[in-house]
Scaffold this active site. Structure first.
Site, PDB file in Angstrom:
ATOM      1  N   ASP B 110       0.811  -1.227   0.000  1.00 17.66           N
ATOM      2  CA  ASP B 110       0.000   0.000   0.000  1.00 17.66           C
ATOM      3  C   ASP B 110       0.841   1.272   0.000  1.00 17.66           C
ATOM      4  O   ASP B 110       0.302   2.368   0.109  1.00 17.66           O
ATOM      5  CB  ASP B 110      -0.886   0.043   1.255  1.00 17.66           C
ATOM      6  CG  ASP B 110      -1.905  -1.076   1.258  1.00 17.66           C
ATOM      7  OD1 ASP B 110      -2.163  -1.634   0.185  1.00 17.66           O
ATOM      8  OD2 ASP B 110      -2.442  -1.379   2.341  1.00 17.66           O
ATOM      9  N   LYS B 162       4.327   3.660  19.757  1.00 12.73           N
ATOM     10  CA  LYS B 162       3.516   4.823  20.186  1.00 12.73           C
ATOM     11  C   LYS B 162       4.134   5.577  21.370  1.00 12.73           C
ATOM     12  O   LYS B 162       3.618   5.570  22.480  1.00 12.73           O
ATOM     13  CB  LYS B 162       2.097   4.367  20.526  1.00 12.73           C
ATOM     14  CG  LYS B 162       1.416   3.727  19.321  1.00 12.73           C
ATOM     15  CD  LYS B 162      -0.085   3.688  19.444  1.00 12.73           C
ATOM     16  CE  LYS B 162      -0.708   3.314  18.116  1.00 12.73           C
ATOM     17  NZ  LYS B 162      -1.244   2.000  18.020  1.00 12.73           N
ATOM     18  N   ASP B 218       0.722   5.601   3.079  1.00 16.27           N
ATOM     19  CA  ASP B 218       0.076   4.292   3.020  1.00 16.27           C
ATOM     20  C   ASP B 218      -1.350   4.538   2.534  1.00 16.27           C
ATOM     21  O   ASP B 218      -2.148   5.196   3.206  1.00 16.27           O
ATOM     22  CB  ASP B 218       0.069   3.679   4.421  1.00 16.27           C
ATOM     23  CG  ASP B 218      -0.644   2.335   4.462  1.00 16.27           C
ATOM     24  OD1 ASP B 218      -1.663   2.171   3.755  1.00 16.27           O
ATOM     25  OD2 ASP B 218      -0.189   1.450   5.201  1.00 16.27           O
TER      26      ASP B 218
END
Lengths: 425, 360
Positions: B110, B162, B218
């Site tokens: 992607d 994260k 993406d």
């Protein structure tokens, strides 16, 4: 037989649900199908030989709009229209009583009284015929009634009749419970003797109510309303009858209702006076269905208008514009490729290229022949604006490529962002 | 040289487009997503491409046959019977990747960017270790897993998922080059390359990274597909690329297939892609949208932030906005407003959709 016509036009404190358009112009003069709302009344009166004069009663300050309207009526229909201004709101019954000398001048044998905010076929001839046969000799009175669904009827004045004689047995204004599915259309043929009755009722009310002083005259604190105070007394007097209206009838309470009334009057032109309506032709825009275009409007031939569109004077419509189910008021400008649906575009507004201005029609259920316009409030139970006709007040300018849906925009605004379901102050 | 492209499953995030066409074949800027990658790989000398797929991809294989002969390469599919994560497909394709000792590329399918395959290869050979990954800079690193590395050498120190406090603004861009030795680290079972393989490699000092220059996206879902389209067109615009469409009605980067027809008095751009055999009527306004092959947009319509699928028909004075995606052969009537609608293939739309909604 001489008949005096009276149109009850109210005043600036009335018709607030018609805002923002009634901020600019007295609501009764708002154009529907190209002419002021009450011009439809006057035009219907002008067709009746017994009517020589139309009196407007209300409490608007005398203004240029009213003066011009009165002159126009003389010119267009050769009928005298006079404005009788109440010094302060007296109620519809109070106003008639106050101007009793003017009303009874020349000894009319009947008084045709109409509310300004009704839209219908005005079946005056049939009513007069009925009056002549059943009321004239007995000093009787007629009220125009029509059927409504039992759910909606209590939002109106409700009439209970004797089905054989059509005598009004009972009258209640906006009852809390279901009384009858025959509702008051706001059009009456009264015997001039109604003045004596109103006089008696006002005097009785004066005895029981405290007085206030208004412009050095005495007046009961609560105005005397035709519906609440007079009709209720007339019912079961043996002299009050209902005339059933078979044709179209609707009220024009909110500005959104004007779109519905516009469609009806355009359809009436279509049936009776189709030369008023726009036609297709070379170098002309594509016209779908019933459309009224003022002769001074300038419309690009590539535009598509209709059905049910009224276009006011000095309106400019650019190439590739689409308009349907809408009223465009004087000097509005619609630029290239914009799309306007179920909307009232105010005076001097401009709509940018490729913008989309759209409302949601609130038409009565078409499958229920007795359904009427709902006069619900603007907001639902959660406080959200109910999707409705989109209204742009005077001098609102919409930037290109925006979408404005179900919105009400107050006058003199520049709109540069899209809006949905909003009132823009 | 070889490359493994992780095509994966049904591309459900790009529905309704992927209900008609496998995701790698959905056109992005007038070329199937996969072709952007394959062409860039062939340019640096890749001759064997292995597609890791998790569904029977007959249509995909058929479509690729012509590309094989045109580019003179071999395309093989490697079918996962059960999902193997992001690393498992490497183990599954072991027999293709181990034919020689050359390093091989691995890509997420992607990813749209200026593919830096030449730069990767050079960098990889220079440091001589087992693996190289490409990293790209992001504005909000707290949404991603970030890569912490020695800036002078590119040697990766650790990965932080994260991060709450700023440690790095570089994230894994989904493009790698590995020596066949990596295959000894991967068992033939569901395995995550990011979580299970890379941390061990970096501890062993076998993983390096190189920073991507230019844009990266993406494009696995419609919102990002449109963002990626804007980045790609903007890149072409900066290069003053000859493929961009020119004309008085055009502003910003616009691609128009040579077989498409555009009416009078339109205003098109910025960031518009018009596919083959598309017909645009008069007075149409298009911005930030892709119109796929064979669709027809009638006069005076206004389209922004949307993907119009193949062979759709849009009526006059329609307004389409808010990341609307129309599947194949959708008919939209005159004067309709669609805001954030996802419309499945072969539907006729005759009433407006003013709030985001899926039309089955």
């Amino acid at each position: 037989m001489l008949i005096k016509a009276i149109i009850l036009i109210g005043g600036p404190q009335k018709g607030t649900r018609f805002r923002p358009l009634s901020l600019e112009l007295p609501k009764p003069l708002f154009p529907v199908a190209g002419i002021p709302m009450i011009e439809h009344h006057v035009a219907a009166c002008a067709k009746i030989p017994e009517i020589k004069e139309v009196l407007l009663i209300g409490f608007y300050q005398q203004n240029e709009y009213l003066l011009r309207f009165i002159e126009d009526m003389k010119r267009k229909y050769d009928i005298f229209v006079r404005y009788l201004q109440e010094f302060c709101p007296m109620g519809t019954g109070g106003g008639i009583y106050h101007f009793r000398d003017q009303i009874t001048l020349c000894n009319p044998q009947a008084l045709l009284v109409c509310n300004a905010d009704v839209c219908c076929d005005f079946p005056f001839s049939e009513m007069i015929e009925n009056y002549r046969n059943n009321c004239l000799d007995s000093n009787g009175h007629l009220i125009l009634g029509t059927e409504a669904s039992s759910k909606q009827a209590p939002n109106y004045g409700c009439i209970v009749e004797n089905e054989d004689t059509h005598e009004v047995l009972h009258y209640v204004e906006k009852p809390e419970t279901f009384i009858s599915d025959i509702i008051n259309c706001g059009i009456y043929l009264f015997s001039p003797s109604i003045i004596d009755l109103i006089s008696k009722i006002i005097k009785d009310r004066h005895h029981s109510l405290p007085f206030i002083v208004c412009n050095n005259r005495e007046l009961s604190e609560e105005p005397t309303q035709l519906e609440r105070h007079i009709l209720t007394q007339l019912a079961s007097s043996g002299k009050f009858f209902v005339h059933k209206n078979k044709g179209f009838w609707s009220q024009i309470k909110t500005s959104g209702n004007a779109i519905y009334a516009n469609r009806h009057y355009l359809h009436e032109y279509h049936l009776n006076n189709s030369n008023i309506l726009a036609e297709n032709g070379e170098e002309k825009p594509t016209v779908l269905g019933d459309v009224y275009i003022h002769p001074t409007a300038s419309i690009d031939p590539s535009a598509v208008v209709g059905p049910n569109v009224s276009i006011g004077s000095g309106v400019t419509i650019g190439p590739g514009v689409r308009v349907r189910e809408s009223i465009l008021l004087d000097k509005a400008e619609l630029k290239e490729h914009c799309c306007v649906m179920n909307t009232i575009i105010g005076w001097n507004c401009s709509i940018g290229q490729w913008s989309r201005i759209e409302g949601t029609p609130a038409d009565p259920n078409p499958n229920d022949p007795f359904a009427r316009l709902d006069s619900d409030s603007m907001f639902d139970e959660d406080g959200h604006l109910t999707p409705s006709i989109t209204i742009l007040g005077r001098n609102v300018h919409i930037s290109p490529e925006l979408v404005i849906r179900n919105a009400i925009v107050l006058p003199h605004k520049e709109i540069t962002n899209s809006f949905q379901n909003a009132i823009i102050l | 040289m070889k490359a493994l492209i992780l095509v994966g499953g049904y591309g459900t995030r790009l529905r309704p487009l992927t209900l008609s066409v496998p995701k790698p074949l959905v056109q992005f800027c007038n070329k199937p997503i996969l072709f952007h990658q394959i062409e860039a790989l062939v340019e640096v000398g890749v001759q064997h491409i292995i597609l890791a797929v998790s569904y029977r991809a007959e249509l995909l294989v058929q479509e690729l046959a012509s590309l094989e002969s045109k580019l003179g390469i071999t395309i093989t599919t490697s079918l996962e019977e059960e999902p193997l994560g992001t690393a498992g497909p490497l183990a599954l394709a072991r027999k293709h990747l181990c034919v020689d000792s050359d390093p091989f590329f691995v890509l997420n399918s992607d990813v749209i960017c200026q593919y830096p395959f030449g730069q990767m290869l050079k960098f990889h050979r220079n440091h001589g270790k087992e693996g190289t990954i490409v990293v790209t800079k992001v504005e909000e690193p707290s949404k991603y897993g970030v890569v912490v590395y020695e800036s002078s050498t590119g040697k990766i120190q650790r990965f932080v998922e994260k991060p709450k406090v700023f440690v790095s603004n570089k994230i894994n861009a989904g493009m790698y080059i590995f020596n066949p030795a990596i295959l000894d680290r991967i068992p033939l079972k569901p395995t995550s390359i990011e979580k299970e393989v890379f941390p061990v490699m970096s501890q062993n000092g076998e993983l390096f990274c190189t920073e991507l220059e230019g844009f990266w996206m993406d494009i696995g879902q419609p919102k990002d597909y449109l963002i990626g389209m804007c980045l790609y067109l903007n890149h072409l615009k900066q290069q003053n690329h000859s493929s961009l469409y020119q004309g008085s009605e055009i502003s910003g980067g616009v691609l128009v297939d040579s077989s498409a027809k555009i009416g009078k008095n339109c205003r098109i751009g910025p960031n518009v892609v018009i596919g083959p055999d598309v017909v645009i009527g008069d007075g149409v306004r298009l911005s930030r949208c892709t119109i796929l092959a064979g669709s027809r947009i009638q006069s005076h319509s206004w389209l922004n932030s949307c993907i119009v699928g193949w062979k759709c028909a849009i009526g006059r004075w329609a307004r389409i906005d808010g990341v609307t995606v129309l599947g194949e052969d959708v008919q939209v009537s005159d004067e309709i407003y669609l805001n954030g609608a996802r419309v499945l293939p072969h539907k006729s739309i005759s009433s407006s959709v003013p709030e985001p909604q899926i039309i089955m």
